[in-house]
Design an enzyme around this catalytic site. Structure first.
Site, PDB file in Angstrom:
ATOM      1  N   ARG A 151       0.575  -0.738   0.510  1.00  0.00           N
ATOM      2  CA  ARG A 151      -0.250   0.160  -0.043  1.00  0.00           C
ATOM      3  C   ARG A 151       0.916   1.327  -0.097  1.00  0.00           C
ATOM      4  O   ARG A 151       1.917   1.431   0.912  1.00  0.00           O
ATOM      5  CB  ARG A 151      -0.815   0.220   1.379  1.00  0.00           C
TER       6      ARG A 151
ATOM      7  N   HIS B 214      -2.892  10.536   0.779  1.00  0.00           N
ATOM      8  CA  HIS B 214      -2.340  10.736   2.040  1.00  0.00           C
ATOM      9  C   HIS B 214      -2.098  11.924   2.539  1.00  0.00           C
ATOM     10  O   HIS B 214      -0.713  12.604   2.783  1.00  0.00           O
ATOM     11  CB  HIS B 214      -1.338   9.846   2.006  1.00  0.00           C
TER      12      HIS B 214
ATOM     13  N   GLU C 215      -7.337   8.292   6.086  1.00  0.00           N
ATOM     14  CA  GLU C 215      -7.629   9.152   8.000  1.00  0.00           C
ATOM     15  C   GLU C 215      -8.180  10.870   7.604  1.00  0.00           C
ATOM     16  O   GLU C 215      -7.281  11.139   7.646  1.00  0.00           O
ATOM     17  CB  GLU C 215      -6.088   9.322   8.264  1.00  0.00           C
TER      18      GLU C 215
ATOM     19  N   ASN D 194      -7.355   1.728  10.086  1.00  0.00           N
ATOM     20  CA  ASN D 194      -6.013   1.697  10.401  1.00  0.00           C
ATOM     21  C   ASN D 194      -6.097   2.129  11.780  1.00  0.00           C
ATOM     22  O   ASN D 194      -7.385   2.878  12.825  1.00  0.00           O
ATOM     23  CB  ASN D 194      -5.210   3.295  10.421  1.00  0.00           C
TER      24      ASN D 194
ATOM     25  N   TYR E 267      -4.334   1.784  16.179  1.00  0.00           N
ATOM     26  CA  TYR E 267      -2.934   1.499  16.654  1.00  0.00           C
ATOM     27  C   TYR E 267      -3.144   1.383  18.218  1.00  0.00           C
ATOM     28  O   TYR E 267      -2.282   1.011  18.884  1.00  0.00           O
ATOM     29  CB  TYR E 267      -1.677   3.095  16.091  1.00  0.00           C
TER      30      TYR E 267
ATOM     31  N   GLU F 232      -3.585  -0.375   7.887  1.00  0.00           N
ATOM     32  CA  GLU F 232      -2.288   0.073   9.244  1.00  0.00           C
ATOM     33  C   GLU F 232      -2.469   0.010  10.420  1.00  0.00           C
ATOM     34  O   GLU F 232      -3.195  -0.442  11.195  1.00  0.00           O
ATOM     35  CB  GLU F 232      -2.280   1.657   8.782  1.00  0.00           C
TER      36      GLU F 232
HETATM   37  C1  PNW Z   1      -1.167   7.230  10.891  1.00  0.00           C
HETATM   38  N1  PNW Z   1      -3.355  10.006  16.390  1.00  0.00           N
HETATM   39  O1  PNW Z   1      -1.681   8.224  10.821  1.00  0.00           O
HETATM   40  C2  PNW Z   1      -0.747   7.651   9.307  1.00  0.00           C
HETATM   41  O2  PNW Z   1      -1.786   7.208   8.409  1.00  0.00           O
HETATM   42  C3  PNW Z   1       0.543   7.252   9.067  1.00  0.00           C
HETATM   43  O3  PNW Z   1       0.603   8.470   7.600  1.00  0.00           O
HETATM   44  C4  PNW Z   1       1.239   7.376  10.206  1.00  0.00           C
HETATM   45  O4  PNW Z   1       2.440   7.785   9.921  1.00  0.00           O
HETATM   46  C5  PNW Z   1       1.063   6.475  10.889  1.00  0.00           C
HETATM   47  O5  PNW Z   1      -0.058   6.858  11.301  1.00  0.00           O
HETATM   48  C6  PNW Z   1       1.784   6.891  12.257  1.00  0.00           C
HETATM   49  O6  PNW Z   1       1.389   8.125  13.257  1.00  0.00           O
HETATM   50  C7  PNW Z   1      -1.792   8.859  12.252  1.00  0.00           C
HETATM   51  O7  PNW Z   1      -2.764  10.999  16.796  1.00  0.00           O
HETATM   52  C8  PNW Z   1      -1.290   9.999  12.824  1.00  0.00           C
HETATM   53  O8  PNW Z   1      -3.621   8.578  17.152  1.00  0.00           O
HETATM   54  C9  PNW Z   1      -1.808  10.356  14.563  1.00  0.00           C
HETATM   55  C10 PNW Z   1      -3.030  10.024  14.997  1.00  0.00           C
HETATM   56  C11 PNW Z   1      -2.846   8.473  14.217  1.00  0.00           C
HETATM   57  C12 PNW Z   1      -3.129   8.525  13.424  1.00  0.00           C
END
Ligand code: PNW
Length: 524
Positions: free
Chosen positions: A107, A152, A197, A339, A341, A406
């Protein structure tokens, strides 16, 4: 209090603690098993974060170029993406890393201003088209499918000069760019993501003003930027559906970011607040596209309208689509991109007086001190939250076909990255539970990222790569991290079959697998 009563209370306490402990164990339990046959494994990047070549061979300026070159660029280490991982020149090294890892797909995103320096289709930069053709062909040559993100976050600066995502004209301009991308690459590219996002672009870029284009106006401009991106997504999907689907046979989706929002207490107000948080974070974008009725989530409309009225506005700060647009947007998807995390603990608080997206929600978030941290302040390691979130999405959007676009972990870039290896192992294991035990409809997973890169306003201070890059060496050499080996093994095994995961030599470090084997059968 009598000693008998005291004793009773003590017993109750002990039982409660044992119960809680049991819950934690159950959540953290490792499950042996494999993913469904044909499950897709990938890795991701984004143009501004890796390419460099910011003004080479006809590329136009975009909003991140403009931001990082400003006197106060707002980047932690004062760095830029001018060279980044130099993937504009070193893309064959990226392809080699992807091949070595064994992914099925890659991707990546197109730099809109590399293809269209003004953002508009009347001036095409052939070098940009050539660059992506070379990358796509190199991937296919290695049996890796390209998955393209159209947007993006790197809007061509000339479009920002007319208001960017605050200007509805950009909806059609984006449609034309999408059309050009399908016609240029769609003979070989079968998987498209319109937006990455949109929440981050809207809220951080056009609300808090932390990300490019650094517009401040939370509670107003972020809602407008989001509104136009949702319309632009629908436009791009409909163009594909009408003019390309029959001949190219591909799919078009959109990718949202979402944390899992766990109620901080079992107080009904906090439970409601956690649900509201998910609606403001994910429902804001997903409801108009994926729900049966379309439009913004009712709770969001209600909260923002009521606060707007109290603030003396004669209409809601949340724009209205109108029925024609609601119908035009609804159903414009072939898959749901997620995405994910981290997780948050949510509790109800009365929103402050200032107008903002945060205050509109009447809630606050915190994290549990026991959750392991990463190099990013916002990223805590909470594997079980992943399973809960995909289950929530499965229910909320009627069993929607989902791909994780992601998931990943940040540290400071060491090669022996045990924490990242554990993160991937545990998060992917939770995803497998969501599929095999809960029946969620998930067809693929993507690691962020294949290589270390420019982490937006954190510059190069936080690293997410499976491969390390020496950013002080002009040749930008790539080196394989330990987590890449672990991910590669998971891919090769399509998960965690008991026989191979029992063999600890597969993981040169000790992952805390339980001594008793749990396989699918035990759970069913
Ligand atoms: C994503 N948050 O961004 C993006 O799609 C990527 O480009 C980035 O490098 C990756 O996650 C890691 O950060 C985010 O604050 C940025 O929760 C901020 C957040 C979540 C995702």
């Amino acid at each position: 209090m009598s000693s008998a009563e005291n004793k009773k209370r003590c017993m109750a306490m002990v039982l409660l603690m044992v119960g809680l402990f049991g819950l934690v164990i159950a959540q953290d339990q490792f499950l042996y098993g494999t993913f469904p046959k044909g499950f897709l494994w990938g890795a991701a990047t984004a143009s501004y974060q890796i390419e460099g070549g910011w003004n080479e061979n006809g590329k136009g300026e975009n909003i991140w170029d403009r931001m990082v070159h400003a006197y106060d660029g707002g980047i932690k280490d004062n760095s830029t993406g001018d060279v980044a991982a130099d993937s504009y020149h070193k893309y064959m090294d990226d392809v080699a890393a992807l091949k070595e890892t064994g992914v099925n797909f890659y991707r990546f995103s197109l730099s809109w201003s590399r293809i269209l320096p003004t953002g508009r289709i009347d001036q095409i930069n052939q070098d940009g088209i050539d660059y992506y053709n070379k990358l796509i062909n190199a991937l296919l040559d290695k049996n890796i499918s390209p998955m393209i993100t159209l947007y993006h976050w790197d809007l061509p600066q000339p479009l920002e000069d007319i208001g960017g995502w605050l200007n509805e004209e950009v909806v059609d301009i984006f449609g034309a760019y999408a059309n050009l991308s399908y016609s240029s690459f769609g003979d070989r590219v079968k998987s498209w993501i319109t937006f990455n996002e949109p929440l981050v672009q809207s809220h951080l870029g056009y609300g808090l003003g932390i990300f490019a284009p650094r517009v401040k106006g939370s509670g107003k401009t972020d809602y407008i930027a989001a509104h136009n991106q949702i319309k632009a997504h629908a436009r791009a999907w409909r163009i594909y559906d009408a003019d390309y689907r029959a001949t190219q046979n591909g799919e078009v989706g959109i990718t949202f970011n979402c944390a899992w929002d766990e109620p901080k207490t079992q107080n009904p107000e906090d439970i409601e607040a956690a649900e509201r948080a998910l609606q403001f974070e994910l429902g804001w974008f997903a409801h108009p596209i994926f729900s049966a009725n379309g439009d913004y989530p009712p709770i969001m409309k209600e909260y923002i309208a009521s606060r707007s009225a109290k603030e003396g506005y004669n209409m809601s700060r949340l724009p209205e689509f109108g029925q024609t647009w609601v119908n035009y947007i609804k159903g414009t998807h072939d898959f749901f991109g997620l995405n994910h995390y981290t997780s948050r603990l949510i509790y109800r608080v009365k929103g402050g007086n200032e107008t903002s997206y945060e205050n509109d929600q009447d809630l606050a978030s915190s994290s549990d001190p026991s959750w392991p941290s990463s190099a990013s302040s916002w990223l805590k390691v909470v594997p079980w939250g992943f399973r809960k979130l995909v289950n929530w999405i499965h229910k909320e959007y009627n069993g929607v076909r989902l791909i994780v676009t992601e998931n990943g972990f940040s540290d400071h870039g060491q090669i022996k990255d045990d924490d990242r290896a554990k993160y991937y192992t545990s998060y992917i294991n939770e995803l497998m539970k969501a599929i095999n035990l809960d029946g969620c409809n998930i067809f693929g997973y993507t690691a962020w990222s294949i290589i270390d890169n420019f982490e937006w306003s954190s510059g190069y201070t936080e690293k997410f790569g499976l491969y390390s890059i020496n950013f002080t060496d002009p040749r930008r050499p790539r080196s394989r991290k330990f987590s890449a080996e672990v991910y590669s093994n998971i891919i090769a095994n399509n998960g965690f079959p008991a026989s191979s995961t029992n063999n600890m030599t597969m993981y040169p470090f000790k992952i805390q697998f339980p001594s008793k084997q749990h396989n699918l059968h035990d759970h069913l």
